[in-house]
Design an enzyme around this catalytic site. Structure first.
Site, PDB file in Angstrom:
ATOM      1  N   LYS A 219       0.816  -1.234   0.000  1.00  0.00           N
ATOM      2  CA  LYS A 219       0.000   0.000   0.000  1.00  0.00           C
ATOM      3  C   LYS A 219       0.841   1.272   0.000  1.00  0.00           C
ATOM      4  CE  LYS A 219      -4.489  -1.571   1.078  1.00  0.00           C
ATOM      5  NZ  LYS A 219      -4.349  -2.934   1.642  1.00  0.00           N
TER       6      LYS A 219
ATOM      7  N   GLU B 271      -9.973   6.763   2.836  1.00  0.00           N
ATOM      8  CA  GLU B 271     -10.896   5.820   3.450  1.00  0.00           C
ATOM      9  C   GLU B 271     -10.073   4.610   3.874  1.00  0.00           C
ATOM     10  OE1 GLU B 271     -10.172   5.727   0.256  1.00  0.00           O
ATOM     11  OE2 GLU B 271      -9.732   3.582   0.088  1.00  0.00           O
TER      12      GLU B 271
ATOM     13  N   SER C 224       1.807  -9.910  -0.474  1.00  0.00           N
ATOM     14  CA  SER C 224       1.558  -8.465  -0.340  1.00  0.00           C
ATOM     15  C   SER C 224       1.532  -7.945   1.086  1.00  0.00           C
ATOM     16  CB  SER C 224       0.269  -8.087  -1.061  1.00  0.00           C
ATOM     17  OG  SER C 224      -0.822  -8.761  -0.495  1.00  0.00           O
TER      18      SER C 224
HETATM   19  C1  LIG Z   1      -5.245  -3.946   1.242  1.00  0.00           C
HETATM   20  C2  LIG Z   1      -4.590  -5.234   1.032  1.00  0.00           C
HETATM   21  C3  LIG Z   1      -4.999  -6.110   0.010  1.00  0.00           C
HETATM   22  C4  LIG Z   1      -6.166  -5.856  -0.884  1.00  0.00           C
HETATM   23  O1  LIG Z   1      -6.070  -4.720  -1.673  1.00  0.00           O
HETATM   24  P1  LIG Z   1      -5.692  -4.766  -3.218  1.00  0.00           P
HETATM   25  O2  LIG Z   1      -5.995  -3.400  -3.692  1.00  0.00           O
HETATM   26  O3  LIG Z   1      -6.535  -5.812  -3.856  1.00  0.00           O
HETATM   27  O4  LIG Z   1      -4.257  -5.107  -3.292  1.00  0.00           O
HETATM   28  C5  LIG Z   1      -4.302  -7.295  -0.145  1.00  0.00           C
HETATM   29  N1  LIG Z   1      -3.266  -7.626   0.650  1.00  0.00           N
HETATM   30  C6  LIG Z   1      -2.857  -6.802   1.640  1.00  0.00           C
HETATM   31  C7  LIG Z   1      -1.717  -7.235   2.500  1.00  0.00           C
HETATM   32  C8  LIG Z   1      -3.497  -5.591   1.862  1.00  0.00           C
HETATM   33  O5  LIG Z   1      -3.069  -4.789   2.862  1.00  0.00           O
END
Ligand SMILES: *Cc1c(COP(=O)(O)O)cnc(C)c1O
Length: 398
Positions: A89, A111, A377
């Site tokens: 993010k 948000e 992620s």
């Molecule tokens: C916010 C988040 C997501 C989902 O958001 P995307 O916009 O689909 O990437 C996925 N994995 C993590 C670790 C997140 O913090």
């Protein structure tokens, strides 16, 4: 680029900017400036500097030896979990705060659902000394106390939204209302590839650093131009958009994304938008969304707070329709199992969101020669309650 937006901000029939007149000025200012800013050398050098020295990029592309042996293929983890603040993010919030500064904005709104995007936004506001207001559903404020405290410590005002189901969708409506009332000094940092044009394209470009790095890292490690597969989870779809971006036009690279099925796509406790949704307009763009016969948004459910969004970015609706990306639905149970397996084989506790992508290995057999890159992620720290709960269940005599 075959899968890029057209001049009006559409991916095929999806996307666009379905905005009230009162929001036109903000969106138009951003739309008419974002490409020039992103392509300017001053933006590029400052973005690169912060990604390197503040975020800690490039994130490693790590060959997961034991996981590869277990599944009989070659698995690389793109370690977005090692970024500052713990996920992908921050790539987006760093980019957008620089754009906001170029546009002369002095106030940021955002948000947040689980609080991950709120924390990443509050972080870059502290970094640049810009005022920050984060909208959050009242239910999420009570469920995500540690992230609320982080945002407050970073100096953000967290405003609970008491309307609707008091979750992410309501927080987004709160932020949009704020923006309409504060058109001059405020920039709205949207946290995924969702919302009106130009946000989906803007956020995808900022996250595309992920696939840019995969390209040269894979060359270095495997002497290969591209992997055979890339896997990522989708909530709104930003980490997937970044991991896929530079490979979209290379049809030799097979792309797989996972939605959260919750308790199952045939129950009403699910967040699998593509599997269960239909086209409509949500948060100012046309995309696939979960709705009832009256067109009212239905409440999504997933064990993973980052994936329970009732829509999906318009780019993904298009990649789904064109079948460029294969979307699979993964249940809570399958994601939990994958999280424990990764932890025991590699010593990495993943975020529950990412665990949904790892569950693909249980459903699909890859060849011994395949090179599979999976976008990791986020970190599991924030999901320890769910993991502890699962361990207790496993220890109960049945
Ligand atoms: C916010 C988040 C997501 C989902 O958001 P995307 O916009 O689909 O990437 C996925 N994995 C993590 C670790 C997140 O913090």
């Amino acid at each position: 680029m075959k899968y890029a937006i057209d001049k009006k901000g559409f991916y095929g029939e999806f996307g666009g900017a379905f905005i009230p007149e009162a929001m036109y000025q903000n969106i138009e200012e951003l739309r008419s400036n974002y490409l020039d800013i992103i392509e300017s050398s001053s933006f590029q050098s400052e973005f690169a500097r912060l990604l390197k020295y503040y975020v800690g990029r490039p994130s490693p592309l790590y060959y997961a030896k034991r996981l590869s042996e277990y599944y009989g293929t070659n698995i690389y983890l793109k370690r977005e979990d090692l970024n500052h603040t713990g996920s992908h993010k921050i790539n987006n919030t760093i980019g957008q705060i620089l754009i906001a500064k170029k546009l002369g904005k002095t106030r940021i709104i955002a948000e947040t659902g689980a609080g991950q995007h709120g924390v990443a936004t509050a972080t870059v506001c502290a970094l640049t000394g810009i005022k920050c207001v984060v909208y959050m559903g009242a239910l999420d404020v009570s469920r995500q106390a540690p992230n609320v405290l982080r945002m407050k410590m970073l100096g953000a005002d967290v405003i609970p939204i008491e309307s609707g189901n008091k979750t992410l969708k309501d927080a987004t409506n709160g932020a949009l209302r704020d923006w309409i009332n504060n058109p001059w000094d405020t920039h709205y940092i949207i946290g995924s590839v969702v919302g009106p044009h130009p946000y989906p394209d803007l956020v995808a470009r900022l996250q595309s650093v992920i696939s840019e790095e995969i390209q040269w890292q894979l060359k270095e490690l495997e002497n290969k131009e591209a992997p055979d597969y890339i896997l990522a989870c989708v909530g709104g779809g930003s980490n997937a958009s970044g991991a896929f971006y530079h490979f979209l036009d290379n049809e030799n690279v097979k792309l797989i994304a996972t939605e959260a099925a919750g308790l199952g796509v045939d129950t009403n406790q699910t967040a699998a938008t593509l599997a269960t949704g239909s086209p409509g307009v949500l948060h100012s763009c046309r995309t696939m969304l979960m709705q009832n016969e009256d067109g009212q948004i239905t409440e999504p459910y997933s064990i993973s707070a980052g994936l329970d969004y009732p829509g999906i970015g318009p780019m993904h609706s298009f990649l789904h329709t064109t079948e460029r990306v294969k979307y699979m639905s993964i249940t809570d149970k399958e994601a939990l199992k994958a999280a424990f397996l990764l932890t025991r084989l590699e010593g990495i506790i993943p975020a529950l969101e990412s665990a949904h992508a790892f569950a693909v290995f249980e459903k699909k057999k890859f060849k011994a020669t395949d090179v599979v890159v999976i976008n990791l992620s986020g970190r599991g720290d924030k999901d320890m309650d769910a993991y502890i709960n699962e361990m207790q269940k496993q220890n109960e005599p049945s």
